[in-house]
Design an enzyme around this catalytic site. Sequence first.
Site, PDB file in Angstrom:
ATOM      1  N   HIS A 148       0.800  -1.237   0.000  1.00 39.67           N
ATOM      2  CA  HIS A 148       0.000   0.000   0.000  1.00 39.67           C
ATOM      3  C   HIS A 148       0.831   1.285   0.000  1.00 39.67           C
ATOM      4  CE1 HIS A 148      -3.431  -2.468   0.250  1.00 39.67           C
ATOM      5  NE2 HIS A 148      -3.622  -2.516   1.543  1.00 39.67           N
ATOM      6  N   HIS A 222      -9.796   2.099   0.418  1.00 40.87           N
ATOM      7  CA  HIS A 222      -9.699   0.998   1.372  1.00 40.87           C
ATOM      8  C   HIS A 222     -10.768   1.056   2.463  1.00 40.87           C
ATOM      9  CE1 HIS A 222      -7.718  -2.231   3.557  1.00 40.87           C
ATOM     10  NE2 HIS A 222      -6.750  -2.277   2.649  1.00 40.87           N
ATOM     11  N   GLU A 359     -11.504  -3.826  -2.803  1.00 39.47           N
ATOM     12  CA  GLU A 359     -10.535  -2.857  -3.312  1.00 39.47           C
ATOM     13  C   GLU A 359     -10.322  -3.086  -4.805  1.00 39.47           C
ATOM     14  OE1 GLU A 359      -6.983  -3.462  -0.767  1.00 39.47           O
ATOM     15  OE2 GLU A 359      -8.419  -4.495   0.491  1.00 39.47           O
TER      16      GLU A 359
HETATM   17  C1  BGC Z   1      -4.549  -6.423   2.269  1.00 44.08           C
HETATM   18  C2  BGC Z   1      -4.427  -7.145   3.584  1.00 44.08           C
HETATM   19  C3  BGC Z   1      -3.938  -6.184   4.587  1.00 44.08           C
HETATM   20  C4  BGC Z   1      -4.884  -5.031   4.658  1.00 44.08           C
HETATM   21  C5  BGC Z   1      -4.305  -3.986   5.538  1.00 44.08           C
HETATM   22  C6  BGC Z   1      -5.535  -5.332   2.428  1.00 44.08           C
HETATM   23  O1  BGC Z   1      -5.656  -4.625   1.262  1.00 44.08           O
HETATM   24  O2  BGC Z   1      -4.888  -7.286   1.249  1.00 44.08           O
HETATM   25  O3  BGC Z   1      -3.533  -8.211   3.503  1.00 44.08           O
HETATM   26  O4  BGC Z   1      -3.788  -6.756   5.842  1.00 44.08           O
HETATM   27  O5  BGC Z   1      -5.070  -4.463   3.391  1.00 44.08           O
HETATM   28  O6  BGC Z   1      -5.157  -3.520   6.401  1.00 44.08           O
END
Ligand code: BGC
Length: 394
Positions: A148, A222, A359
């Site tokens: 991310h 998210h 997402e």
């Molecule tokens: C991921 C998860 C991750 C989360 C973080 C998601 O987009 O796929 O693995 O723990 O984001 O909060």
Amino acid sequence: MRTAQPSLFCFVFLLTLLNLGCKENKKESQPSMETTDAQQGKDFIEKRIFGKMPDGQTVEKYTLRNASGMEIDVITYGGIITRWTAPDKNGSYEDIVLGFDDLQQYLDGNPYFGALIGRYGNRIANGKFSLDGETYTLATNDGENHLHGGEKGFDKVLWQVKGESVADGASLELTYTSADGEEGYPGKLDVKVTYTLTGDNELDVRYEATTDKPTIVNFTQHSYFNLSGDFTQSVLDHELFLDADAYLPVDGGLIPTGELRAVSGTPFDFKQPKLMGKEINAENEQLALGKGYDHCWVLNPKEGNYGLAAAAYHPKTGRLLEVYTNEPGIQFYSGNFLDGTLPAQKGGTYGQRAGFCLETQHYPDTPNQEGFPSVRLNPGETYSSRTTFKLSTK
Ligand code: BGC
């Protein structure tokens, strides 16, 4: 007189309690922001101060409200959606996204609740990728992988509000310029994200970006949804539909193996709506690796390259969330890493699977995978991505 006084006092006290009780109920069943008569039945945007960053910069909160009463709060820190109210089948409005009450809680450690994610949503193996023969090194902030956007991704920066409009839905334009080399990514990236709350209870999210050097881009949103409005409940009683015949199996670090695997006959098949909890505990290597669902589905091609990708439905409240996009993939994350340590907004804590994320995105680790649709952005091109979240009841 002497004996009458206490009973009169009790009577008034009781009345006050009853009145307070009514107000509380009212709060639950109606849009919670105080609106003036002039604002009722119209789209509007309201701005308030949400908090101060450690360096003194102000974080603002914008409330987008549509004519029917849906409200979405967006803060300039991370472009985070902190609250999103939606009616159930009886017209009762409740918050349907996980979040925190104040800025400090977001600063103390936010598992990306409601945030804008960039420059690269999802994982890049070993935090490394090559472009035109040059290797770039990114933060490894998820075990040995990059997640991310790194240590300070777009979820942790202050966005500028460049425009507000209520001409065609309540619309907020956020911009951010990411410097060349920020978090290890090449190129100065100018980013614009527009959130528009329409009169049809849709949140339309449009992302745009330009660069001055070849680079990679993969944005997403998210939000963690819980359509029950009760964040002490897990989301396993929600039905899910995913318009995908295949998904991307992963390795132990949740990096795709490169295979596109058919969902048919597996717990990953959501071609027909199915309870999220129905097979989440099935004996399955991929479910074990993800501690539940934490995978990217390969969306079936859509006519006109934009269409329905996913739908989540909560039978008890009747709330239905549909997700439309022009992205080729969608990560369905069933909130597996929530562990009851973070405070929930309406009391208690966020337990495992108190929220789910849908997402929309390009596939994880694309820069290191041959054959995945490209995430490259060149100077002179405009990155453009669109996702619409539509709320209704059935
Ligand atoms: C991921 C998860 C991750 C989360 C973080 C998601 O987009 O796929 O693995 O723990 O984001 O909060």
